[in-house]
Design a protein around this motif. Structure first.
Motif: not given
Length: 812
Positions: A637-643, A673-675, A688-691
């Motif tokens: 989730s770091k790879a997804v939400t940051r990059f 996960a839903e985000g 992603i930002t909100s969740r």
């Protein structure tokens, strides 16, 4: 303590020790010999290698030789040869790289194999070793390879275990650096209260390519093939490449040899840093109490003087021979790697955390779409690992697996549940307790939306989970109440039972989103395939890491391997004896701590230790061959939400799966996960930002321009004055591990990449902007160790790239 836990400190001295593993935990991985031990004819495969085989028939003992590779210019060669002769090592020989040396060896009666080569210098000659070793291994001869700057005090063959493909001397100087360790790393950008900000890297000091035993095995032959190819096609230091190939995992088309590794006892096969900064200062390690096998003068420039000192003390009775040691590398104050790096966190921690190098992985994902790649693009021929299956992978009907189990037993109930979901003996399985029901529902939803045809088997830890699985229509098996005290222990114990039956298990924790059938993207060429906690090429797959010890002078920079740990929440376990041995060990260690309710926290460390640490002394590793899944295909989730969310090309289609390993708090994992699911459906980054807490949004340059004040404006406002005063007072800040950032009072900025500007942000008292090399960055400052504004997290406008910086320390 002084950091040692070594066989050499015990009464057994350097004698070989029996394994301290239980029978159920397995012994060393069986070696696949080029020439089977029971074969009468030896050497074999001699066509085209007749000259070598002729020498080996005369010289080898127990199908092994001690080998030095040298040319006539090798310094100190004669003294080395005299020392070997004095020890009467009968299976010693030399590979002579020029005719001058060949004639010299002939005149002295020293066995040799002539191989003309024009390589010059230490590194030039050293790089030839792998091609030469390949010739020996191909005919079935194991080799103790030695440099000529080694003083042998005893016949080394009496102290070699010979139970691993590779057995090598370490450049390390304490228990951690020699045997490997998990080293903490901190990513404050994940949020102050997020426990996932505190992770671990896998680290070990390099094995020295000047003293190592290589078995004549198939895996060792593959290592030599790979190394010869890399040295011929890359700008690579041979020792660095050798260690990266041993300690890095297979990934994408980079197929590793699968060599098992044993580290020699550092107080028996001694590097000169350990000898002159530790052993000579310790009365309990004097020669009357402890007698090493060999000392390698690898750390000191006055090699021959150091070698003479060692020989005088141990072999010639001069009691004070080691006392004289002038210059670098003599003092008894060796510091641990952590202590040596404590003043350089801007490099060791921040530079690592700020890494974002996708040069290897991204093009492959765009080209192959996560599909299986051919090893080494087919350039190295037919490579393969010898996997030791519990039940043959092919040709055994899975319906027959349960027939031998007792009627009414828990094992039969589990086996029948596995059969209910298995395809070709492969099962997708998750272990769930009532605190993770929301995550289970999201996992199920993601698979349903993606039309993943594989059934998910739920191992239910309680009645609530059993009811939820029934409601969702998921196959499930209820764990007996007394079988485990915590979910991590239960997960590994059930996995052990499933593997023992012959099922291959894709084990996922419920905090996972699946977008495609994961079984379609597995390689099945290793014992285990596992997700990574890394987020780029370096953090996921490893790098040649250097520790700086200034008191060593010329040899102050010690190389080793470093990478992020692997994620036990996403792992494919083939039903091999080695996978089972590892799983049994993990489960056994978790059982010891489960009643203390610490096993979920410790699972990560225990798994990584058992899967990665090399054998040493009485400790024998499980010997699993490991492949790490692509961090852009089986993403965290770091790879997804940051990059990944900010890469508009990559985000056009989802990865195979996403592990919520950086957002696994039970209250946030399901929401995040839903985000992530919604983002890949709508491509709306705000999902992603909100969740997902502490995800990194990429503000546009226009948005940044709108809220930053002009250079110099607003710096005297009451709210921001403390921050401005602080940043301009500090002489040197770091940026992603690099020193040289300086905030000048007039709004000018000095950076290692040229000049820039800085200023205030509207309505923010702990945020500044900087602009240099054409990019705007927003820097949010925070308090660390009670020091206000001592660290910042920078987000680049446009792509959201994150960099960590802090108050720098002057080097040296």
């Amino acid at each position: 303590t002084d950091g040692w836990r070594s066989a050499g400190t015990k009464a057994s001295g350097c004698k070989l020790q029996s394994s301290d593993q239980q029978a159920s935990e397995g012994g060393p991985r069986p070696l696949s010999w080029i020439v089977p031990p029971q074969a009468v004819a030896w050497p074999q495969n001699c066509a085209g290698a007749e000259a070598l085989c002729e020498v080996l028939r005369r010289v080898a003992l127990h199908r092994s030789v001690m080998l030095a590779v040298a040319n006539s210019a090798a310094p100190g060669l004669q003294g080395f040869l005299d020392a070997i002769k004095a020890l009467d090592i009968k299976n010693f020989m030399v590979v002579a790289l020029d005719s001058t040396l060949a004639r010299r060896l002939d005149s002295q009666g020293v066995p040799y194999y002539f191989k003309s080569n024009k390589a010059q210098g230490n590194h030039g000659v050293s790089a030839q070793k792998f091609g030469i070793l390949k010739e020996f291994i191909e005919v079935g001869c194991s080799v103790l390879l030695t440099d000529t700057d080694v003083v042998y005090l005893q016949n080394p063959f009496q102290f070699i275990y010979g139970d691993h493909d590779i057995e090598g001397m370490s450049d390390g100087w304490d228990n951690n650096t020699v045997h490997g360790f998990l080293d903490p790393v901190d990513d404050p950008a994940l949020g102050v209260q997020n426990p996932a900000r505190h992770g671990y890297t896998l680290r070990v000091a390099a094995l020295n390519s000047g003293l190592w035993f290589v078995g004549a095995t198939r895996a060792a032959l593959q290592l030599m093939t790979i190394m010869a190819h890399r040295l011929a096609t890359e700008d690579l230091w041979d020792q660095s490449g050798y260690n990266l190939e041993l300690f890095q995992p297979s990934r994408d088309d980079h197929y590793t040899s699968g060599c098992t590794v044993r580290v020699m006892d550092p107080l028996c096969f001694v590097n000169s840093k350990v000898m002159f900064r530790h052993i000579r200062h310790k009365p309990q390690l004097s020669k009357r109490l402890h007698f090493p096998v060999a000392v390698h003068a690898n750390y000191h420039t006055d090699k021959h003087h150091k070698m003479d000192q060692v020989a005088e003390y141990y072999l010639k009775g001069h009691e004070h021979a080691l006392e004289e040691c002038k210059g670098d590398g003599c003092t008894f104050d060796m510091a641990s790697a952590s202590a040596l790096e404590a003043q350089h966190l801007h490099q060791i921690n921040d530079g690592f955390i700020s890494a974002h190098d996708w040069r290897l992985a991204r093009p492959k994902v765009l080209k192959f779409r996560c599909a299986k790649e051919q090893p080494w693009e087919g350039k190295l021929g037919d490579l393969g690992h010898d996997l030791h299956y519990i039940i043959e992978r092919e040709g055994v009907d899975q319906a027959l697996i349960c027939q031998h189990l007792d009627s009414g037993s828990d094992d039969l109930a589990l086996c029948q549940a596995l059969l209910q979901t298995a395809q070709e003996k492969e099962v997708l399985m998750t272990t769930v307790g009532k605190e993770h029901l929301n995550a289970l529902e999201v996992l199920h939803t993601s698979m349903t939306k993606a039309h993943v045809q594989r059934a998910l088997l739920v191992v239910a830890l309680d009645v609530e989970t059993e009811h939820k699985a029934t409601t969702l229509g998921l196959p499930h098996w209820r764990l007996p109440d007394d079988l485990a005290y915590c979910s991590a222990e239960a997960k590994w114990r059930v996995a052990a039972s499933a593997l023992a039956l012959g099922f291959h298990i894709l084990l996922v924790d419920p905090e996972t989103v699946i977008f495609r059938d994961p079984f379609s993207y597995l390689y099945r060429d290793s014992d285990i395939e596992v997700g990574t906690n890394g987020w780029d090429d370096m953090t996921a797959y490893g790098l040649d890491h250097v520790v700086d010890d200034p008191k060593m002078g010329w040899s102050r920079f010690v190389h080793g391997v470093r990478m992020m740990t692997r994620d036990p929440g996403m792992i494919y376990l083939q039903a091999t004896h080695q996978s089972l041995n590892m799983v049994v060990r993990v489960a056994g260690r978790l059982m010891k701590v489960s009643k203390e309710k610490r096993c979920e926290w410790l699972e990560h460390m225990i798994f990584n230790e058992e899967a990665w640490l090399p054998s040493h002394g009485p400790y024998t590793s499980a010997g699993v061959i490991t492949r790490v899944m692509s961090y852009l295909c089986f993403a965290n989730s770091k790879a997804v939400t940051r990059f990944m969310r900010n890469d508009h090309v990559l985000s056009e289609e989802p990865p195979v799966a996403v592990r919520l390993s950086y957002h696994k708090n039970t209250q946030q994992s399901a929401t995040c996960a839903e985000g992530i699911m919604n983002f890949y459906n709508t491509h709306d980054s705000s999902e992603i930002t909100s969740r997902c807490p502490s995800s990194t949004v990429a503000p546009s340059r226009v948005e940044c321009e709108a809220i930053r004040l002009p250079k110099g404006e607003g710096l005297t406002n009451v709210d921001i004055t403390p921050l401005v005063r602080h940043v301009t007072h500090i002489d040197k800040w770091s940026w992603g591990g690099v020193l040289g950032l300086k905030f000048l009072p007039d709004g000018e900025l000095t950076t290692p990449w040229g000049g820039g500007t800085w200023g205030a942000v509207k309505n923010e008292k702990s945020t500044l902007w900087t602009e240099f090399v054409g990019s705007i960055h927003f820097l949010v400052f925070s308090t660390v160790s009670n020091q206000s504004f001592s660290m910042y997290i920078s987000v680049r406008c446009g792509d959201g790239d994150v960099v960590i910086g802090r108050i720098g320390h002057v080097e040296g």
